[in-house]
Design a protein around this motif. Structure first.
Motif, PDB file in Angstrom:
ATOM      1  N   MET A 176       3.985 -20.980 -18.924  1.00  0.00           N
ATOM      2  CA  MET A 176       4.470 -19.942 -18.005  1.00  0.00           C
ATOM      3  C   MET A 176       3.333 -19.451 -17.109  1.00  0.00           C
ATOM      4  N   ILE A 177       3.620 -19.371 -15.806  1.00  0.00           N
ATOM      5  CA  ILE A 177       2.681 -18.798 -14.844  1.00  0.00           C
ATOM      6  C   ILE A 177       3.323 -17.541 -14.270  1.00  0.00           C
ATOM      7  N   GLU A 178       2.610 -16.448 -14.319  1.00  0.00           N
ATOM      8  CA  GLU A 178       3.104 -15.198 -13.739  1.00  0.00           C
ATOM      9  C   GLU A 178       2.111 -14.698 -12.699  1.00  0.00           C
ATOM     10  N   ILE A 179       2.602 -14.538 -11.501  1.00  0.00           N
ATOM     11  CA  ILE A 179       1.805 -13.978 -10.409  1.00  0.00           C
ATOM     12  C   ILE A 179       2.352 -12.588 -10.138  1.00  0.00           C
ATOM     13  N   ARG A 180       1.499 -11.581 -10.335  1.00  0.00           N
ATOM     14  CA  ARG A 180       1.970 -10.197 -10.304  1.00  0.00           C
ATOM     15  C   ARG A 180       1.277  -9.396  -9.204  1.00  0.00           C
ATOM     16  N   ASN A 181       2.084  -8.896  -8.283  1.00  0.00           N
ATOM     17  CA  ASN A 181       1.609  -7.973  -7.238  1.00  0.00           C
ATOM     18  C   ASN A 181       0.341  -8.482  -6.565  1.00  0.00           C
ATOM     19  N   LEU A 182       0.340  -9.762  -6.221  1.00  0.00           N
ATOM     20  CA  LEU A 182      -0.881 -10.403  -5.744  1.00  0.00           C
ATOM     21  C   LEU A 182      -1.020 -10.276  -4.227  1.00  0.00           C
ATOM     22  N   SER A 183      -2.178  -9.808  -3.798  1.00  0.00           N
ATOM     23  CA  SER A 183      -2.508  -9.729  -2.375  1.00  0.00           C
ATOM     24  C   SER A 183      -3.896 -10.324  -2.157  1.00  0.00           C
ATOM     25  N   GLN A 184      -4.080 -10.883  -0.959  1.00  0.00           N
ATOM     26  CA  GLN A 184      -5.372 -11.496  -0.631  1.00  0.00           C
ATOM     27  C   GLN A 184      -5.750 -11.143   0.801  1.00  0.00           C
ATOM     28  N   ARG A 185      -6.915 -10.528   0.959  1.00  0.00           N
ATOM     29  CA  ARG A 185      -7.398 -10.155   2.283  1.00  0.00           C
ATOM     30  C   ARG A 185      -8.741 -10.826   2.549  1.00  0.00           C
ATOM     31  N   PHE A 186      -8.916 -11.228   3.806  1.00  0.00           N
ATOM     32  CA  PHE A 186     -10.177 -11.832   4.241  1.00  0.00           C
ATOM     33  C   PHE A 186     -10.710 -11.060   5.437  1.00  0.00           C
ATOM     34  N   ALA A 187     -12.027 -10.998   5.530  1.00  0.00           N
ATOM     35  CA  ALA A 187     -12.652 -10.353   6.685  1.00  0.00           C
ATOM     36  C   ALA A 187     -12.603 -11.294   7.880  1.00  0.00           C
ATOM     37  N   GLY A 188     -12.082 -10.813   8.998  1.00  0.00           N
ATOM     38  CA  GLY A 188     -12.018 -11.602  10.217  1.00  0.00           C
ATOM     39  C   GLY A 188     -12.798 -10.940  11.330  1.00  0.00           C
ATOM     40  N   PRO A 189     -12.913 -11.619  12.479  1.00  0.00           N
ATOM     41  CA  PRO A 189     -13.693 -11.066  13.594  1.00  0.00           C
ATOM     42  C   PRO A 189     -13.111  -9.765  14.141  1.00  0.00           C
ATOM     43  N   ARG A 190     -11.801  -9.531  13.898  1.00  0.00           N
ATOM     44  CA  ARG A 190     -11.157  -8.315  14.382  1.00  0.00           C
ATOM     45  C   ARG A 190     -10.725  -7.400  13.245  1.00  0.00           C
ATOM     46  N   GLY A 191     -11.348  -7.581  12.095  1.00  0.00           N
ATOM     47  CA  GLY A 191     -11.000  -6.748  10.949  1.00  0.00           C
ATOM     48  C   GLY A 191     -10.400  -7.566   9.831  1.00  0.00           C
ATOM     49  N   TRP A 192      -9.790  -6.892   8.886  1.00  0.00           N
ATOM     50  CA  TRP A 192      -9.246  -7.566   7.715  1.00  0.00           C
ATOM     51  C   TRP A 192      -7.941  -8.287   8.040  1.00  0.00           C
ATOM     52  N   VAL A 193      -7.831  -9.486   7.492  1.00  0.00           N
ATOM     53  CA  VAL A 193      -6.615 -10.294   7.646  1.00  0.00           C
ATOM     54  C   VAL A 193      -5.959 -10.421   6.283  1.00  0.00           C
ATOM     55  N   GLU A 194      -4.678 -10.079   6.201  1.00  0.00           N
ATOM     56  CA  GLU A 194      -3.962 -10.158   4.926  1.00  0.00           C
ATOM     57  C   GLU A 194      -3.263 -11.513   4.832  1.00  0.00           C
TER      58      GLU A 194
END
Length: 344
Positions: free
Chosen positions: A1-19
């Motif tokens: 079983m794989i459970e992905i819970r409330n997962l978010s990923q943000r990266f720093a970009g040239p114009r700010g954070w990218v989600e």
């Protein structure tokens, strides 16, 4: 079983954070082939890399076989990753190593003896159909064979989960079908859970049990593959399915249908059947019961996971009350009916 819970990923970009991912929640049962599909930039490759924490999520957790990988230290995470194999679009083989040597590499790094390595690698080469090519180098084999090497290498550590990141995108259609058949064989014989990332709905249709559709880092639809094909709810899903089963009418026909609908004459219906419903004379029975005229505009019969699937666009003529009764009857027979007030 794989459970992905409330997962978010943000990266720093040239114009700010990218989600790249936003509040993703998925539960993938053991032994399932689960597809994740989306257009380019949807976040699917980022998502698959969070499952083995090649990319650590900004928020949320990833639980594999009861272990929350986001809480593990380096040594424990390294050990946990041995249970998660991965295959890639561009194979990532070492040109200086033979087929046998490429498959053996993770075992050598794990300190296995030559006898242990041969005991593991030779059956894997037989499983993926490469026994006779074991002494060849990557430059001497085809793209499909290279991907088979990649699959065997991913299986060398005897994982319980196999991640496939666009593994068939660089292959021709015939080779793609062969690789997908191999993945289904591995799933059945070894009981592996397979998470398959792709932008091709044809791949999902051929091999996956369930699918999640990503758009702009969000899961916009999820379900059994046949259910999603029968009744797609999101416009992105409709577009992706349209790559496999055309929903669009030919332009000249579309213009004529639009003109007729504008006068209030006729009802444009999209019908979806599956299983035994494909073989039954449901339309002819509906016409007799409700005294309707059905003009079939577009249709296709296909197969999803061994189950027959049919899709029809029809223009129904008759009294509105009779059309409404006919739609209710069709739905009672297991037909998915969508009444369209415009031509898409």
């Amino acid at each position: 079983m794989i459970e992905i819970r409330n997962l978010s990923q943000r990266f720093a970009g040239p114009r700010g954070w990218v989600e790249a991912l936003h509040n993703v929640n998925l539960a993938i049962p053991a032994g399932e082939i689960f597809g994740i599909i989306g257009r380019s930039g949807a976040g699917k490759s980022t998502l698959v890399r969070t499952i083995n924490l090649l990319t650590r999520p900004s928020e949320g957790s990833v639980v594999v076989d009861g272990r929350d990988l986001t809480t593990l230290g380096k040594d424990d995470l390294r050990a946990a990753r041995r249970d998660i194999g991965m295959i890639f679009q561009h194979f990532n083989l070492l040109s200086s190593r033979t087929v046998f040597g490429n498959v053996a590499l993770p075992l050598e790094l794990a300190g296995k003896t030559r006898a242990q390595i041969e005991e593991t690698v030779l059956p894997l080469l037989e499983l993926v159909g490469l026994t006779q090519h074991k002494d060849k180098y990557p430059a001497q084999i085809s793209g499909g064979q290279k991907q088979r090497v990649g699959i065997a290498r991913a299986l060398a550590s005897k994982p319980s989960v196999l991640l496939s990141d666009e593994a068939t995108s660089a292959l021709d259609p015939e080779t793609t079908r062969a690789i997908l058949d191999l993945l289904r064989k591995i799933n059945r014989e070894l009981g592996l859970t397979i998470v398959l990332i792709t932008h091709q709905m044809e791949v999902i249709k051929q091999v996956c049990d369930r699918v999640a559709v990503l758009d702009a880092g969000r899961v916009v639809e999820e379900g059994k593959v046949v259910d999603v094909f029968m009744q797609p709810r999101h416009e992105v899903t409709r577009a992706l399915i349209g790559d496999v089963i055309a929903h669009e009418l030919p332009p000249a026909l579309k213009a004529r249908v639009a003109e007729r609908l504008s006068t209030g004459s006729g009802h444009l219906l999209r019908l979806a059947f599956r299983g035994s419903g494909v073989d039954q004379p449901i339309l002819s029975e509906t016409i007799r019961r409700y005294e309707l005229d059905f003009n079939i505009l577009h249709g296709q019969i296909d197969e999803i996971q061994g189950q027959a699937f049919g899709s029809l666009a029809v223009l129904a003529g008759g009294q509105p009350v009779k059309v409404a009764e006919a739609i209710a009857y069709l739905r009672s027979q297991g037909v998915v009916v969508e009444e369209l007030s415009h031509v898409e």
